[in-house]
Scaffold this motif. Structure first.
Motif, PDB file in Angstrom:
ATOM      1  N   ARG A   1     -27.520  38.223  56.629  1.00 22.53           N
ATOM      2  CA  ARG A   1     -27.271  37.823  55.244  1.00 22.53           C
ATOM      3  C   ARG A   1     -28.283  38.436  54.294  1.00 22.53           C
ATOM      4  O   ARG A   1     -28.012  38.633  53.113  1.00 22.53           O
ATOM      5  N   SER A   2     -29.482  38.715  54.794  1.00 19.93           N
ATOM      6  CA  SER A   2     -30.510  39.298  53.929  1.00 19.93           C
ATOM      7  C   SER A   2     -30.193  40.741  53.572  1.00 19.93           C
ATOM      8  O   SER A   2     -30.840  41.337  52.713  1.00 19.93           O
ATOM      9  N   GLY A   3     -29.230  41.312  54.252  1.00 22.91           N
ATOM     10  CA  GLY A   3     -28.839  42.684  53.949  1.00 22.91           C
ATOM     11  C   GLY A   3     -29.650  43.723  54.687  1.00 22.91           C
ATOM     12  O   GLY A   3     -29.498  44.918  54.443  1.00 22.91           O
ATOM     13  N   ALA A   4     -30.517  43.271  55.596  1.00 24.36           N
ATOM     14  CA  ALA A   4     -31.334  44.236  56.338  1.00 24.36           C
ATOM     15  C   ALA A   4     -30.455  45.053  57.277  1.00 24.36           C
ATOM     16  O   ALA A   4     -29.468  44.558  57.808  1.00 24.36           O
ATOM     17  N   ARG A   5     -30.831  46.297  57.453  1.00 26.31           N
ATOM     18  CA  ARG A   5     -30.162  47.120  58.476  1.00 26.31           C
ATOM     19  C   ARG A   5     -31.023  47.006  59.730  1.00 26.31           C
ATOM     20  O   ARG A   5     -31.973  47.752  59.897  1.00 26.31           O
TER      21      ARG A   5
END
Length: 510
Positions: A250-254
């Motif tokens: 959800r944090s958008g980290a890859r």
DNA sequence: AAAAAAT
């Protein structure tokens, strides 16, 4: 697999990242694999189908890499590591060459597109150094934010892994922090946000830090599960692990997910394949996972007090000079019972279990690792991952059983417990070059050098004694033997010094 | 009921 006829697949390929649950990704598209700097040697995996390595020496490990080719690393130089990290490997760790599992798994961890990895490898074969090296190498030293996160089932293991990280990363300047309860924690809201680049910890504390917004996840590049099968098991830390993965997503980290363990039973394996979809795999064949390095025995004891006598007269008296001993018991309660009985008889033993205060746990582990204590009684707290090379003897005072069906053995725990012994000589798992020659029509030709990989089979021994006292134990032990396809020798008489000496001799300890 | 850890 639908054959990806659509052109949109190129885009999907680079973005595909979903351990959450939904987002079904059929497209196994041919994303252009980044060109390898030439590394030569064994090619790992072949396009399209899972493959066994060609080198016969490596047939015990199976890899599946989809359509991304990897080349095993013969030297650490092959891995494009920073000079500081290389220095740590050579000077601090005293490594010369990658171990077999390092050679295979590190290229998979370190090569774009940084696919997720499920990796199985033997106890003591250097899993920790693998993922620690993976984390250190994927961190951007210039970015002061959490970039690597490692989750472990116990705080002892988290601390141990942190020690390896500090050692290996000594010259890198990479910052790190242990996310474990200390016993004297500040209230979370008083803490500063975590700036450390690597965080290693236990699920509860990590969850706490995340939900208090003290541990940012946006810059995470790699998430490691140590003892991954347990971290994803229903009766393990499945919920916590999934929760953390969702938060990261959800944090958008890859973020690349890396799972390491010596054991993956079928249930967990199935679950993993649903959760970690587009992944590389490295598995050890079941029959090769057997515990050859450690000689296993069963000892029939007529009653509970005979079990104590065996510990006292055989294990402690005979085993003292053989190195250190870990005695595993089923519960915290039996741990303290056994401790009391032995202490009463004047034996010096220490005990560790989860009900002790954190500082006491730390002290007991430290004393044992420093060699100040010889015999350690433990619950399954230390069954997994605990690395102490002087442990040559493991005793299953109680056999490991499934907690929901006590008549069934827990074969995974059994393997992990027994794996605590005989780790000496495996710390440096290295390869050396040997010449290969062929005799043909009476004359001798040099074929050239190949890399001979030295493995745990060459390590100094170790022994495990299973104390058995009723039909139930018997049945459980039988199931364990069947599971590993290997019969466990019986010590003829629990009262005979000679029988134990013979067993220890056979194990290479006397 | 082992274990992590928080309510």
């Amino acid at each position: 697999m639908a054959d990806a006829a659509t052109d949109s697949s190129t885009k999907a390929a680079t973005v595909s990242k979903s351990w959450g649950d939904i987002a079904e990704e059929a497209a196994e598209s041919s994303s252009s694999p980044t060109p390898e700097p030439e590394m030569s040697a064994l090619a790992i995996g072949e396009p399209k189908e899972p493959k066994t390595l060609e080198d016969p020496d490596d047939s015990s490990i199976e890899t599946a890499t989809g359509d991304t080719p990897y080349t095993s690393a013969k030297t650490f130089e092959d891995l494009n590591l920073s000079p500081e990290l290389l220095k740590g490997l050579y000077v601090e760790m005293k490594f010369e060459r990658p171990s077999k599992i390092q050679a295979i798994s590190l290229p998979m961890i370190l090569t774009p597109p940084y696919k997720d990895l499920v990796a199985q490898a033997h106890n003591g074969s250097g899993k920790t150094t693998c993922f620690v090296l993976g984390m250190l190498s994927r961190v951007d030293p210039a970015l002061k934010a959490p970039q690597a996160l490692c989750i472990c089932p116990t705080r002892e293991l988290a601390i141990q892994n942190m020690e390896v990280l500090l050692k290996m990363g000594k010259y890198t300047g990479i910052t790190s922090e242990a996310a474990v309860p200390t016993g004297t924690d500040l209230p979370i809201y008083k803490r500063m946000p975590i700036m450390s680049q690597v965080v290693i910890g236990t699920p509860g504390t990590i969850k706490k830090w995340i939900s208090a917004k003290k541990l940012g996840l946006r810059d995470l590049k790699i998430l490691v599960f140590d003892e991954a099968d347990h971290m994803l098991a229903e009766d393990g830390f499945k919920d916590d692990s999934l929760r953390i993965m969702k938060d990261i997503e959800r944090s958008g980290a890859r973020c690349q997910v890396v799972l390491f363990s010596a054991t993956f039973d079928d249930t967990v394996k199935n679950f993993v394949s649903r959760v970690v979809k587009d992944r590389n795999e490295m598995f050890v064949k079941k029959e090769d996972l057997s515990l050859d390095a450690v000689k296993q025995y069963k000892v029939r004891c007529p009653d509970e007090s005979a079990k104590i006598s065996v510990i006292k007269d055989k294990i402690l008296d005979l085993g003292q000079k053989l190195g250190q001993t870990i005695i595993f018991v089923r519960s915290r309660h039996s741990a303290s019972m056994l401790h009391k009985s032995l202490a009463q008889l004047g034996y010096e033993v220490t005990t560790i279990q989860g009900a002790l205060r954190q500082e006491d746990r730390d002290k007991i582990v430290k004393e044992f690792k420093d060699g100040l204590t010889q015999v350690l009684i433990s619950t399954d707290l230390l069954a997994r991952g605990f690395d102490q090379s002087q442990v040559n003897l493991v005793v299953n005072y109680d056999l490991p059983v499934k907690h929901d069906s006590p008549n069934e053995p827990d074969c995974e725990v059994y393997l992990h417990r027994v794996g605590r012994a005989g780790r000496f000589g495996r710390k440096v798992v290295n390869g050396r070059r040997i010449g290969v020659w062929i005799y043909y029509k009476g004359s001798c030709h040099a074929l050239g050098n190949i890399l001979e990989l030295l493995f745990e089979k060459h390590s100094a021994g170790g022994a495990a004694f299973n104390l058995i006292y009723d039909d139930r134990d018997d049945a459980i032990m039988q199931k364990i033997e069947r599971h590993f396809g290997k019969s466990v020798a019986e010590v003829p008489s629990w009262e005979s010094d000679h029988d134990f000496e013979a067993a220890l001799k056979e194990a290479g300890l006397l």
